[in-house]
Write an enzyme that holds these catalytic residues in place. Structure first.
Site, PDB file in Angstrom:
ATOM      1  N   GLU A   3       1.152  -0.958  -0.370  1.00 42.80           N
ATOM      2  CA  GLU A   3       0.358   0.167   0.714  1.00 42.80           C
ATOM      3  C   GLU A   3       0.756   1.240   0.477  1.00 42.80           C
ATOM      4  O   GLU A   3       1.669   1.598   0.516  1.00 42.80           O
ATOM      5  CB  GLU A   3      -0.812  -0.009   1.296  1.00 42.80           C
ATOM      6  CG  GLU A   3      -1.949   1.270   1.194  1.00 42.80           C
ATOM      7  CD  GLU A   3      -2.807   0.919   2.246  1.00 42.80           C
ATOM      8  OE1 GLU A   3      -3.571  -0.115   2.459  1.00 42.80           O
ATOM      9  OE2 GLU A   3      -3.414   1.995   3.055  1.00 42.80           O
TER      10      GLU A   3
ATOM     11  N   ASP B  62       0.079   5.537   0.465  1.00 41.51           N
ATOM     12  CA  ASP B  62      -0.989   6.191   0.958  1.00 41.51           C
ATOM     13  C   ASP B  62      -0.638   7.426   0.950  1.00 41.51           C
ATOM     14  O   ASP B  62       0.478   8.416   1.184  1.00 41.51           O
ATOM     15  CB  ASP B  62      -1.018   6.091   2.417  1.00 41.51           C
ATOM     16  CG  ASP B  62      -1.696   4.195   2.741  1.00 41.51           C
ATOM     17  OD1 ASP B  62      -2.456   4.369   2.142  1.00 41.51           O
ATOM     18  OD2 ASP B  62      -1.408   3.753   4.132  1.00 41.51           O
TER      19      ASP B  62
ATOM     20  N   GLU C  97      -2.884  10.559   3.007  1.00 37.87           N
ATOM     21  CA  GLU C  97      -3.959  11.607   4.160  1.00 37.87           C
ATOM     22  C   GLU C  97      -2.948  12.384   4.108  1.00 37.87           C
ATOM     23  O   GLU C  97      -2.360  12.602   4.689  1.00 37.87           O
ATOM     24  CB  GLU C  97      -3.415  10.128   5.123  1.00 37.87           C
ATOM     25  CG  GLU C  97      -4.592   8.474   5.030  1.00 37.87           C
ATOM     26  CD  GLU C  97      -4.246   7.715   5.538  1.00 37.87           C
ATOM     27  OE1 GLU C  97      -5.405   7.131   6.164  1.00 37.87           O
ATOM     28  OE2 GLU C  97      -3.094   7.909   6.747  1.00 37.87           O
TER      29      GLU C  97
END
Ligand SMILES: *[C@@H]1O[C@H](CO)[C@@H](O)[C@H](O)[C@H]1NC(C)=O
Length: 293
Positions: free
Chosen positions: A109, A111, A113
């Protein structure tokens, strides 16, 4: 998950048709109709299409957040989006933009955010990298502009040598392939592209101290200019191992001198947290922090 009503389905299909009609003549990658590459995955009612499907509005209210995802997974490539984040008092909201292999145990993953904040306080961008199921590699920076005032481009470039997170033209994070030193690198699993707007006031802003002010709801984030270039899976065989893919080119195997300078500037001036230097969490420095940049 929101249940798709018959009316909702019809409206949605109309959008799909309008969108495909509007864009079937123009196949440029950037600015494609979002429904060519993405589908709504969470709360249809909270996602609105704008500009004939070229942009979307995500809505967060007390009933629900929402999300969308790419139809395909990709193995290496670059994905980028222009995003305008929730303005004003956005504390407790999180807008996420990420790639995920969607596999439980050995998840990969990458990411982005975006953690909202009280009016006038800086947004925080948190990045994380999961490789072979292991994450916990958070870094945080404060942005040098107000990301809710205008659209800015957020990209993830992923090839055999490195993963680079960009904000506009500025690399904010690099995760190198250090497999030779025994450090896991995401390269076996294709990843989908996801985005969500949701409520996370138990942790997001000042560690959960700042709660969402629901009197300010609904909260809106905007997306446009979706661009995915990569090897779709399923797709052409051996695409991912083709060294002629542009993202595998020498210009993308390491940061250019200008990029390296910008990267250094961000790390010196805007970095507020780095797991690599968090001694209370990692008494022993994680290996990629030593072997890395
Ligand atoms: C919000 O603002 C505070 C105060 O300026 C800052 O310490 C914090 O890093 C900001 N971001 C988040 C997500 O809390």
């Amino acid at each position: 998950m929101a249940k798709l009503t018959l009316l909702g389905l019809k409206v949605f299909l109309l959008f799909v048709i309008a969108c495909v009609l509007a864009f079937s003549s123009r196949q440029s990658r950037a600015g494609r109709c979002i429904l060519q590459d993405f589908q709504v995955t969470w709360a249809e009612s909270h996602i609105r299409q704008l500009d004939a499907g070229r942009a979307i509005q995500l809505v967060l209210d007390q009933n629900s957040g929402c999300g969308f995802a790419s139809k395909y997974k990709y193995l290496f490539g670059r994905v980028s989006m222009k995003i305008k984040l929730v303005p004003g008092d956005s504390a407790g909201t999180v807008t996420a933009f990420y790639m995920n292999s969607d596999t439980d145990s050995v998840r990969d993953e990458l990411d982005f955010e975006f953690l909202g904040n009280r009016t006038g306080q800086p947004y925080t961008v948190q990045t994380n990298v999961y490789a072979h199921g292991k994450g916990d590699r958070e870094e945080r920076i404060n942005l040098w502009f107000d990301p809710s005032a205008e659209f800015h481009t957020y990209s993830i470039m992923w090839n055999h040598r490195q993963v680079v997170f960009y904000v506009d033209e500025v690399p904010i994070r690099v995760y190198k392939n250090n497999e030779a030193k025994g450090i896991p690198y995401p390269k076996f699993q294709p990843m989908g592209v996801f985005s969500t707007l949701w409520e996370a006031d138990d942790w997001a802003t000042r560690g959960g101290l700042e709660k969402i002010d629901w009197s300010k709801a609904p909260f809106y984030a905007y997306y446009k200019d979706f661009d995915i270039e990569g090897c779709p899976v399923p797709g052409p065989q051996n695409c991912a191992s083709n060294a002629n893919n542009w993202w595998e080119g020498s210009a993308y195997q390491a940061l250019s001198p200008v990029e390296a300078q910008r990267y250094h500037w961000v790390r010196m001036n805007h970095m507020i947290y780095n797991y690599c230097t968090d001694k209370s969490r990692y008494p022993v420095t994680p290996p990629e922090c030593v072997a890395g940049i």
